[in-house]
Motif scaffolding. Sequence first.
Motif, short mmCIF file in Angstrom:
data_model
loop_
_atom_site.label_atom_id
_atom_site.label_comp_id
_atom_site.label_asym_id
_atom_site.label_seq_id
_atom_site.Cartn_x
_atom_site.Cartn_y
_atom_site.Cartn_z
N ASP A 183 0.84 -1.20 0.00
CA ASP A 183 0.00 0.00 0.00
C ASP A 183 0.88 1.26 0.00
N GLY A 184 0.33 2.32 -0.57
CA GLY A 184 1.05 3.59 -0.57
C GLY A 184 1.39 4.04 -1.97
N SER A 185 1.81 5.27 -2.07
CA SER A 185 2.19 5.85 -3.36
C SER A 185 3.62 6.40 -3.23
N VAL A 186 4.42 6.11 -4.22
CA VAL A 186 5.84 6.50 -4.18
C VAL A 186 6.20 7.29 -5.42
N LEU A 187 6.98 8.36 -5.22
CA LEU A 187 7.56 9.11 -6.33
C LEU A 187 8.98 8.61 -6.56
N LEU A 188 9.31 8.39 -7.82
CA LEU A 188 10.65 7.94 -8.17
C LEU A 188 11.36 9.04 -8.95
N LEU A 189 12.52 9.41 -8.48
CA LEU A 189 13.35 10.39 -9.17
C LEU A 189 14.58 9.70 -9.72
N ASP A 190 14.75 9.77 -11.03
CA ASP A 190 15.92 9.17 -11.68
C ASP A 190 16.69 10.32 -12.32
N TRP A 191 17.77 10.77 -11.64
CA TRP A 191 18.50 11.95 -12.07
C TRP A 191 19.94 11.59 -12.39
N ARG A 192 20.53 12.36 -13.26
CA ARG A 192 21.97 12.28 -13.51
C ARG A 192 22.60 13.57 -13.01
N VAL A 193 23.61 13.44 -12.17
CA VAL A 193 24.24 14.62 -11.56
C VAL A 193 25.75 14.52 -11.69
N ALA A 194 26.43 15.65 -11.52
CA ALA A 194 27.90 15.68 -11.54
C ALA A 194 28.36 16.75 -10.56
N ALA A 195 29.49 16.52 -9.90
CA ALA A 195 30.05 17.48 -8.96
C ALA A 195 30.62 18.67 -9.71
N GLU A 196 30.31 19.90 -9.24
CA GLU A 196 30.90 21.09 -9.85
C GLU A 196 32.42 21.04 -9.72
N TYR A 197 32.89 20.64 -8.55
CA TYR A 197 34.32 20.40 -8.34
C TYR A 197 34.45 19.55 -7.08
N GLY A 198 35.60 18.92 -6.93
CA GLY A 198 35.79 18.04 -5.78
C GLY A 198 35.08 16.71 -5.99
N SER A 199 34.95 15.96 -4.90
CA SER A 199 34.34 14.64 -4.99
C SER A 199 32.86 14.70 -4.63
N LEU A 200 32.15 13.63 -4.93
CA LEU A 200 30.72 13.56 -4.63
C LEU A 200 30.50 13.40 -3.13
N PRO A 201 29.42 13.96 -2.58
CA PRO A 201 29.10 13.73 -1.17
C PRO A 201 28.63 12.29 -0.95
N GLN A 202 28.69 11.84 0.27
CA GLN A 202 28.23 10.49 0.59
C GLN A 202 26.70 10.44 0.51
N ALA A 203 26.20 9.26 0.12
CA ALA A 203 24.75 9.09 -0.02
C ALA A 203 24.04 9.33 1.30
N ALA A 204 24.63 8.90 2.42
CA ALA A 204 24.00 9.08 3.73
C ALA A 204 23.82 10.56 4.05
N ARG A 205 24.81 11.38 3.67
CA ARG A 205 24.72 12.82 3.93
C ARG A 205 23.61 13.45 3.09
N LEU A 206 23.53 13.05 1.82
CA LEU A 206 22.46 13.56 0.96
C LEU A 206 21.09 13.18 1.51
N ARG A 207 20.96 11.92 1.95
CA ARG A 207 19.67 11.46 2.46
C ARG A 207 19.27 12.23 3.72
N ALA A 208 20.21 12.45 4.61
CA ALA A 208 19.92 13.16 5.86
C ALA A 208 19.43 14.59 5.56
N ASP A 209 20.10 15.26 4.63
CA ASP A 209 19.69 16.63 4.29
C ASP A 209 18.35 16.63 3.57
N LEU A 210 18.08 15.59 2.78
CA LEU A 210 16.80 15.51 2.08
C LEU A 210 15.65 15.30 3.07
#
Length: 815
Positions: free
Chosen positions: A672-699
Amino acid sequence: MTGTDVQKEAEDSGPSGYAAARLRLLTEEARSGPPRRAALAELTDEWLTGLFAAGAEGLRGASLVAVGGYGRGELSPRSDLDLLLLHDGSDPKAVAALADRLWYPVWDLGLDLDHSVRTPAEARKTAGEDLKVQLGLLDARHIAGDLGLTAGLRTAVLADWRNQAPKRLPELQELCAERAERQGELQYLLEPDLKEARGGLRDATALRAVAASWLADAPREGLADARRRLLDVRDALHLATGRATDRLALQEQDQVAAELGLLDADTLLRQVYEAARVVSYASDVTWREVGRVLRSRAVRPRLRAMLGGGKPAPERSPLAEGVVEQDGEVVLARAARPERDPVLPLRAAAAAAQAGLPLSLHAVRRMAATVRPLPTPWPAEAREQLVTLLGSGRPTVEVWEALEAEGLITRLLPDWERVRCRPQRNAVHLWTVDRHLIETAVRASEFTRRVSRPDLLLVAALLHDIGKGWPGDHSVAGEIIAKDVAARIGFDRHDVTVIATLVRHHLLLIETATRRDLEDPATVRSVAEAVGSPGTLELLHALTEADALATGPAAWSSWRGSLVADLVKRVSAVLAGDAPDDPEDAAPTAEQERLAIEAVATGSPVLALRAQTEPPAGQEPSGDPEPLGVELLIAVPDQPGVLPAVAGVLAMHRLTVRTAELRSLTLPDGVDGSVLLLDWRVAAEYGSLPQAARLRADLVRALDGSLDIAGRLAERDAAYPRRRGVVAPPPRVSVHPAASRLATVIEVRSQDAPGLLFRIGRALEDASVRVRSAHVSTLGANAVDAFYVTGPEGAPLPGDEAAAVARKLEETLRG
């Protein structure tokens, strides 16, 4: 007041009189160009002669000499004065006192001064050590004092230059090449340096030096006029800015154009480019001749010894009918008759490009003077030779420029005149319109093995932007011109239609792939209808890539290539009779389903990051894998504010969004329930990518309202203010009602900036519309983003409501 009156005022009144006379001369509307430059030099001569006479009383063996541009009698309003105080060394103290009497009044008036005090021997020694000094002395001109001293130096310097030419000319050529590498080519730059860039005033001076060596001479036709035009533009630039600058900056071009009485800044740039092209071509021909002469001198003694003193006949190797190679150039055969052979220019050009050799200046000029026009339609041989020339790769550029320098291109293709030297005021483009067309043909020559009709590809590459010389949409205008040109060249009706279709739709694939929802059947069908056949689609795919590669590095990447290849694959299926799937019926992948179930179970967003380096299907891998970005998959329980929340978090972490898709996911039975799926392509402006856990926490914080994204982005912008630059045009938001049957397409064109997608997402959220998908494209500093939106019930927006949303979004972005 006449020129004599101005000089009399300067002579009678000292420095203040000179300053007033100088100002009056520069503000006279009736006098400009060469007369004003000569008058300014003459006025300055009179003033300096007076200073010299007052300070050199009783002194013998000294003279004042103008060198460089002042020596040539060419003073722009803010030019510096290049002066040499020449003396015989008999009275150093008196000469030092004279120098003070000369230099300080010049400095007191705020004029730039390049000065030296030397004996003739010292001047020659310095010239031998410093090539720039020697070049300046080649234009030495007597102003005051001992005329014999000046004449002796001039004679000695010229003799030194001619004696040392075999050594110094290669040094001068290297200096010109290094400067061109640093400053770029004047004929293509949007903000060119009129003096230092290749084809500028420095190169014109270098050609004078080559002529003074007596080893070689530049093609004189048009060269003096080109140099005069560049000097006129520099004069106007000095008057417009009040500074001694040679860089024609964007913000000053309208004022400079007005100063010269030209229509607008584009007209100004076109004149600059035309002049620079003449100087550049003359430089190419001259340095080639210098190389030929120096090589000939190096081998002649050995050949004479071998042949008993006789002069060897030049070697001539046949290349094509009427065309031979001689001494590293392509020349006409002795039996060639240009007046009876209208195909000869194309045959000679194709042979030169295929052999990777330059066309001889004499050969091109002879053909330009005597060849007859081609009949209409062209004979098959002419068409084949044009295709051969266009398909020869990089050598095509130099050969084409040689034909164009003598007017042969506009004679073959009259429509070329409108795009010749036409500037493109877009930072993404590296070239003028005409050079871009040739560069596209060069790139297309690499793809001729990918298509079944390489001739149509190459001609379409040459013509795809031909409409840019006409008002309105250049693709629409270009289609009409391309039909006429293709028919004149001799293609049959079917081929003419294909070429015209390629020109009309040369932007279709890249714009659709980067700005439209490829999952929407209406998108794919519209492209299939425009293209019409698999053969045309194949050609359009190759043309799209060639066009983007010829535009500049910002216009193409592996990621863009993957998007276009995906679209081509889908359109191919439709043209083959397969209907595209409805996106609502698309089954989720195993990973998407796993993330969706976890999001329902936890009641919070779940995400996964995965690097993308594999090329798309049907595209060959390159030597070094280029990262295509990172795939960011996010599953979120359906709720308001998802798009601005995700876009804001990514902006905070300095991640650039290349593409973005958002859709509702169908869950497995029993969940049960409704889910939105986001399928994005991203790139870092400079430096390395942030960790997934950090992105999830901020989201999580962004969605529950505890993270103030707008405030954080504002703080960052305040801490790192953007540099001032050219004012960007205002954003534009438009509605494309026919682009989809499932949603309303709203397109945003704006200056790219951090947080732009966040601002757009928040504005759409405030308008109570649902975003089905977003397609983000960035070209240089320009963002072109398309959003598929629906009302709360999932249906496309009514026309008036869609227009209101677009208006409100545009107001938000302008604010």
